[in-house]
Write an enzyme that holds these catalytic residues in place. Sequence first.
Site, PDB file in Angstrom:
ATOM      1  N   LYS A 141     -29.879 -27.594  93.436  1.00 26.10           N
ATOM      2  CA  LYS A 141     -28.840 -27.000  94.288  1.00 26.10           C
ATOM      3  C   LYS A 141     -28.442 -25.642  93.713  1.00 26.10           C
ATOM      4  O   LYS A 141     -28.331 -25.492  92.485  1.00 26.10           O
ATOM      5  CB  LYS A 141     -27.631 -27.959  94.355  1.00 26.10           C
ATOM      6  CG  LYS A 141     -26.533 -27.506  95.315  1.00 26.10           C
ATOM      7  CD  LYS A 141     -25.401 -28.522  95.388  1.00 26.10           C
ATOM      8  CE  LYS A 141     -24.279 -28.064  96.300  1.00 26.10           C
ATOM      9  NZ  LYS A 141     -23.157 -29.040  96.346  1.00 26.10           N
TER      10      LYS A 141
ATOM     11  N   SER B  51     -21.627 -30.451 100.848  1.00 31.30           N
ATOM     12  CA  SER B  51     -22.234 -29.144 100.655  1.00 31.30           C
ATOM     13  C   SER B  51     -23.683 -29.213 100.167  1.00 31.30           C
ATOM     14  O   SER B  51     -24.408 -28.221 100.291  1.00 31.30           O
ATOM     15  CB  SER B  51     -21.413 -28.310  99.664  1.00 31.30           C
ATOM     16  OG  SER B  51     -21.409 -28.894  98.382  1.00 31.30           O
TER      17      SER B  51
ATOM     18  N   SER C  16     -19.598 -34.069  98.491  1.00 34.10           N
ATOM     19  CA  SER C  16     -20.752 -33.199  98.751  1.00 34.10           C
ATOM     20  C   SER C  16     -22.110 -33.748  98.334  1.00 34.10           C
ATOM     21  O   SER C  16     -23.136 -33.181  98.713  1.00 34.10           O
ATOM     22  CB  SER C  16     -20.538 -31.838  98.090  1.00 34.10           C
ATOM     23  OG  SER C  16     -19.591 -31.108  98.804  1.00 34.10           O
TER      24      SER C  16
END
Lengths: 61, 461
Positions: B80, B155, B179
Amino acid sequence: MKDVTYIKQELFLQGLPVCEADLPYIHNIMNTINLAQTALISYCDLNSVVPITVVDKELIR
Amino acid sequence: MNDISFLTAAELAPLIKTKQLSPVELTKHMLSRVDHLDSTLHTYITPLHESALKQAREAEDLIMQDRYIGPLHGIPIGIKDNFYTKGIRTTDGSKLFADFIPNDTAAAVQKLSAAGTIMLGKLNMHELAAGLTGTNPFFGTTRNPWNIHYMPGGSSGGSAAALAAGLTTLATGTDTFGSIRLPAAMCGVYGLKPTYGLVSKYGVFPSAWSLDHAGPMARSVSDLAFMLHYMAGYDSNDPASLKVQIPDYTEDLNKGIRGIKIGIPACYFERLDSDVEKLFNHAIAILRSLGAEIIDIVIPELSMSTFSGYVTVTSEASAFHYEMLKTRSEEYSTDIRAFFLSGALTNSPQYIRAQQARRKTAMAMKKAFNDVDIILGPTIPITTPAFHEKWVEQNLEVIRRCLPFISPANLTGIPSLSVPMGLCSRGLPVGMQLMGNHLSEKRLLQVGNAWQSIKPLSIRI
């Protein structure tokens, strides 16, 4: 409830951007927070609870 | 051999170890899929073809020298884009950091690299890890591979979508208010938010310090266990890091769930979309048939989670961004700017009361864990929404609906594992979360593994 005028004033006083397009969203979020806050009313003993704070154990050795 | 794009690390590892599958061949295959599919899905911000192939060749050289280092040796991973990677652009999904190149690598990424993983690239995410839909006006909005008109969640939307599309084998995620778990649920993959402090956050962009967690995402529970085995552990660079003995998460994964006590708080049956409710009731029946004892419980303190969640997230995020909001406000998209500015308008007593409410909620959860092993609920109360043209309103609405379900684990620091629960009537995945007491990841993974054995994505209402 925090109204739009208050939001604009508060942002301005903090030197934060006042963008008209943002105001309805901020108002909406603040309303959600204020409504959610009513859940705390049931807990009149809340002040007997120590708040969770960031305790950095490295610093207190 | 099945399509290697969708094999798990646990399935790939023996093939790599016995030289039936070359890490270079595997890496080239995954990168060609990224080239082919990612112009539609937008799961990567920065694919790393050259360095991934270099790592793969090094991994292969070791194997040819009979120096196999473990189950993640040669396994592709996506990182990420809020985890620092030395010398590689790390954007946090934001225009603010579009050209930021860190001087160091996040501790969790260092550990996964040392375990032999091959970094395919930096994964897309909701801007600044502060939204739940996966929209990103700067780097392209990630699409849900099950149906590209639907959101992947956020997210860690790039992480979940890349796993679901077979564009990586493993992925990292972060979870401040859901997230990891929410996109895992929306994309039909597995995601674990560990106990607060179990995985170092050194080198991860802060969103809200006291709620931020880093954790693994994968297509199976056993892969989560492999990843956590390497990611967990004390790090003196992270003040919140826990100094605890790390168990072998991969051991006894097949222990089953007979006799496990699963508590379901009454509030997790409230305000559910009808498909979520049907799938949740179905899941409860299956868990019972597998030998778990299902117990209705009441934790009234959970009613304070929405207040504590909103105030803590917006206040801490607003503190981190305070100066940038003043000088570079146009570089935030509207949903994120409004969210953070709200934090500047909450007051100190509200923040402190939120922290009192957090402790009270944590104590109530601890008390509940005296009677049950696991607390169960849907990961989120809604089915995956289609993208709406009013995406600012949509993100804020998804946060409002989902926060009561996902924030308690962040506020109290307990681990929570999201697993697929089935497919809704539109054919999109729905998830449920298993929460345990602090440091009970091993048990959560055992229960999750038993659940996975029933093949939940074959359930459709």
